[in-house]
Scaffold this active site. Structure first.
Site, PDB file in Angstrom:
ATOM      1  N   CYS A   1      52.165  10.231  95.429  1.00 34.99           N
ATOM      2  CA  CYS A   1      51.715  11.592  95.739  1.00 34.99           C
ATOM      3  C   CYS A   1      50.885  12.213  94.618  1.00 34.99           C
ATOM      4  O   CYS A   1      49.712  11.911  94.452  1.00 34.99           O
ATOM      5  CB  CYS A   1      52.900  12.462  96.127  1.00 34.99           C
ATOM      6  SG  CYS A   1      52.423  13.931  97.099  1.00 34.99           S
TER       7      CYS A   1
ATOM      8  N   LYS B   1      57.111   7.498  89.648  1.00 40.71           N
ATOM      9  CA  LYS B   1      56.087   8.541  89.682  1.00 40.71           C
ATOM     10  C   LYS B   1      55.803   9.037  88.267  1.00 40.71           C
ATOM     11  O   LYS B   1      56.725   9.264  87.478  1.00 40.71           O
ATOM     12  CB  LYS B   1      56.569   9.689  90.573  1.00 40.71           C
ATOM     13  CG  LYS B   1      55.518  10.733  90.909  1.00 40.71           C
ATOM     14  CD  LYS B   1      56.051  11.694  91.962  1.00 40.71           C
ATOM     15  CE  LYS B   1      55.028  12.712  92.405  1.00 40.71           C
ATOM     16  NZ  LYS B   1      55.545  13.578  93.510  1.00 40.71           N
TER      17      LYS B   1
ATOM     18  N   GLU C   1      56.097   8.664 100.512  1.00 45.88           N
ATOM     19  CA  GLU C   1      56.912   8.998  99.342  1.00 45.88           C
ATOM     20  C   GLU C   1      58.353   9.296  99.752  1.00 45.88           C
ATOM     21  O   GLU C   1      58.606  10.030 100.698  1.00 45.88           O
ATOM     22  CB  GLU C   1      56.313  10.229  98.653  1.00 45.88           C
ATOM     23  CG  GLU C   1      57.110  10.752  97.478  1.00 45.88           C
ATOM     24  CD  GLU C   1      56.490  12.013  96.876  1.00 45.88           C
ATOM     25  OE1 GLU C   1      56.841  12.335  95.725  1.00 45.88           O
ATOM     26  OE2 GLU C   1      55.663  12.669  97.552  1.00 45.88           O
TER      27      GLU C   1
END
EC number: 6.3.5.1
Length: 542
Positions: free
Chosen positions: A149, A113, A41
């Site tokens: 993540c 994300k 990430e």
């Protein structure tokens, strides 16, 4: 599919350096036959960049570095984490936590994300806008479900249910054949095992392979341990922890090779070494100094420093006062010999006497008390800061979490320094790590481990004159600080009421000290500093 996992240590804001590391790992994976390479990430920007993203050049420079990376990538795609603009809408936060699929010299696809954590050490909603949709990327007939993540963490493994969406479920329903996760998941004791269990449950529940690429290294207080994973059903491959590593794994056919979890003491040791090595190296320090008291805290700090930077780069100084025992000096010198570090003895008797003499006209009629004790600590802080300034050493503080919690430390004295190496390590864990370190030979002198701990600031002083026994203190602190339990709840666990109330009050009263302390390396689930934001001025008593 043969997927390369590039477990990389990046530096926040070092776009040229990070791009170089990414390309090196990418080419290593190509040499191993990779058909796709995955990175952690935000690897191009470094994680977490925090308010640097608001600097006018930060995101443009990141995007420029992304274009450079794309120009260097040929037919085998590279999936890279970075910071993007939120240009799709005039509303919302200005940036995106993003991943880009690079191939054939260009950016072929972007993913943002979806789940943005705002608890513990995270504050991503301050900067980023969430993704509106989760759809796979099609590449060579394979539908890649790309997550970042938090997107892969399930409610069962979070502190509580935080989100109404499940990105993995959305991707699988949209036809994803495999789930890829770019991660910068900070370490705390036990975290690698939790991740492996969580990712195994995701793979089993959705019936797809999971490729999880985690960052390694440290930025400020956070340590990233790697332990990247490939999971397909019951088969698990786990990369080593706390080291950069690039490997290619065929997700259609691989042998399980998950390493047994290292003992907790070993994990803590590795995290401390990584945290110090990167903090020093990334801020431009090659040498460190610290005070050696003959006690276990400074001994462990010195051992971490010698391992992280090399013994030749560690300068210890023992500074006995009139109350220091000869054994403390001997133990400091024995430690220095065991580690191969330099240790100089500089007595502070004369300085201490002169300071008391100077202040005597103002203290007429007053008995000696903690004032004179703190004078000694502050004299030592002065000398250590002088050593740091003269030789450009990074000064390490040596206090543990138990002492910092209850204020058993001297502001502008033993708290002087640039990095608090073991400030998130409770005293009982300090002993555990030291005993683990001595498992094959004596590194920490056994006398240091076995003698009663003492600050040696007054005659025959022992820590337990002031503090509860450390096993009791640490149990109360874990409940009060890490689990946020109330005084009544902690008493119900079997602890003596007066002790619980004393500890809780000391924790609350000493917030002002902790907010002036050097940054520390986070190794527990709730560290003072970045993950615990308490007001100094407040009257709440739990």
């Amino acid at each position: 599919m043969k997927i390369g996992i590039a477990q990389i240590n990046s530096i926040v804001g070092d776009f040229p350096g990070n791009a170089k590391r990414i390309l090196q790992a990418y080419r290593e994976c190509l040499d191993q036959g990779a058909e796709l390479v995955v990175t952690p990430e935000m690897v191009l920007a470094g994680y977490p960049p925090r308010d640097l993203v608001f600097k006018t050049r930060f995101v443009p420079d990141c995007l420029q570095a992304l274009d450079y990376l794309a120009s260097e990538v040929r037919e085998v795609p590279l999936l890279v984490g970075y910071v993007d603009r939120n240009d799709q809408s005039k509303r919302g936060k200005p940036f995106r936590n993003a991943a880009a699929l690079l191939a054939d010299g260009e950016v072929r696809a972007k993913v943002w994300k979806t789940l943005l954590p705002t608890y513990d050490v995270f504050d991503e909603r301050r900067y980023f806008e969430e993704s509106e949709e989760c759809v796979p990327i099609e590449w060579n007939g394979i539908r890649l479900g790309v997550t970042i993540c938090e997107d892969i963490w399930t409610d069962e493994y979070l502190q509580r249910p935080f989100y109404d969406r499940d990105p993995v479920e959305e991707l699988v329903k949209a036809g994803a054949d495999i789930i890829l996760n770019l991660s910068a998941s900070p370490f705390h004791a036990g975290k690698p095992t939790i991740r492996r269990e969580m990712l195994s449950s995701v793979s089993e529940e959705h019936g797809v392979p999971v490729v999880y690429c985690n960052a390694i290294g440290a930025n400020d207080q956070l340590v990233f341990d790697g332990h990247s994973l490939v999971i397909s059903g019951a088969a698990v491959v786990e990369l080593p922890g706390f080291v950069e590593h690039s490997v290619v794994i065929d997700t259609d056919s691989f042998d399980a090779s998950a390493c047994p979890a290292a003992p907790e003491a070993e994990q803590l040791w590795s995290a401390l070494v990584t945290g110090l090595r990167d903090y020093a190296g990334k801020t431009g320090f090659s040498t460190v100094c610290l005070g050696l008291s003959g006690g276990i805290d400074s001994a462990l700090t010195a051992a971490v420093a010698a391992e992280a930077l090399g013994a030749e780069n560690v300068h210890g100084m023992t500074m006995p006062s009139p109350y220091s025992s000869g054994g403390s000096v001997d133990d400091s010198m024995s430690l220095a010999r065991n580690l191969g570090i330099r240790c100089d003895e500089v007595r502070i008797d004369d300085i201490f006497a002169e300071v008391k003499k100077t202040m005597a006209p103002l203290f007429v009629g007053e008995k000696e008390d903690v004032t004179e004790e703190n004078m000694q600590a502050r004299i030592r802080g002065l000398l250590l800061m002088a050593l740091s300034n003269k030789f450009n050493h990074l000064l390490l503080t040596t206090g543990n979490k138990s002492e910092l919690a209850v204020g058993y430390c001297t502001i502008y004295g033993d708290m002087c320094g640039g990095l608090a190496v073991i400030s998130d390590l409770p005293k009982t864990k300090v002993y555990e790590v030291c005993r683990w370190l001595n498992r094959e030979r004596e590194i920490i002198p056994w006398n240091t481990i076995e003698k009663p701990p003492s600050a040696e600031l007054r005659p025959d002083q022992k820590d337990q004159d002031t503090l509860p026994p450390y096993d009791i203190l640490d149990g109360i602190l874990e409940a009060y600080v890490e689990r946020h339990q109330s005084i009544d709840e902690i008493i119900a666990l079997g602890y003596e009421e007066a002790t619980v109330r004393w500890v809780a009050r000391r924790v609350d009263l000493n917030e002002w000290k902790r907010q002036q302390a050097a940054p520390g390396i986070r190794v527990t689930s709730k560290a003072f500093g970045i993950g615990r934001r308490m007001p100094i001025v407040q009257r709440f008593q739990s």
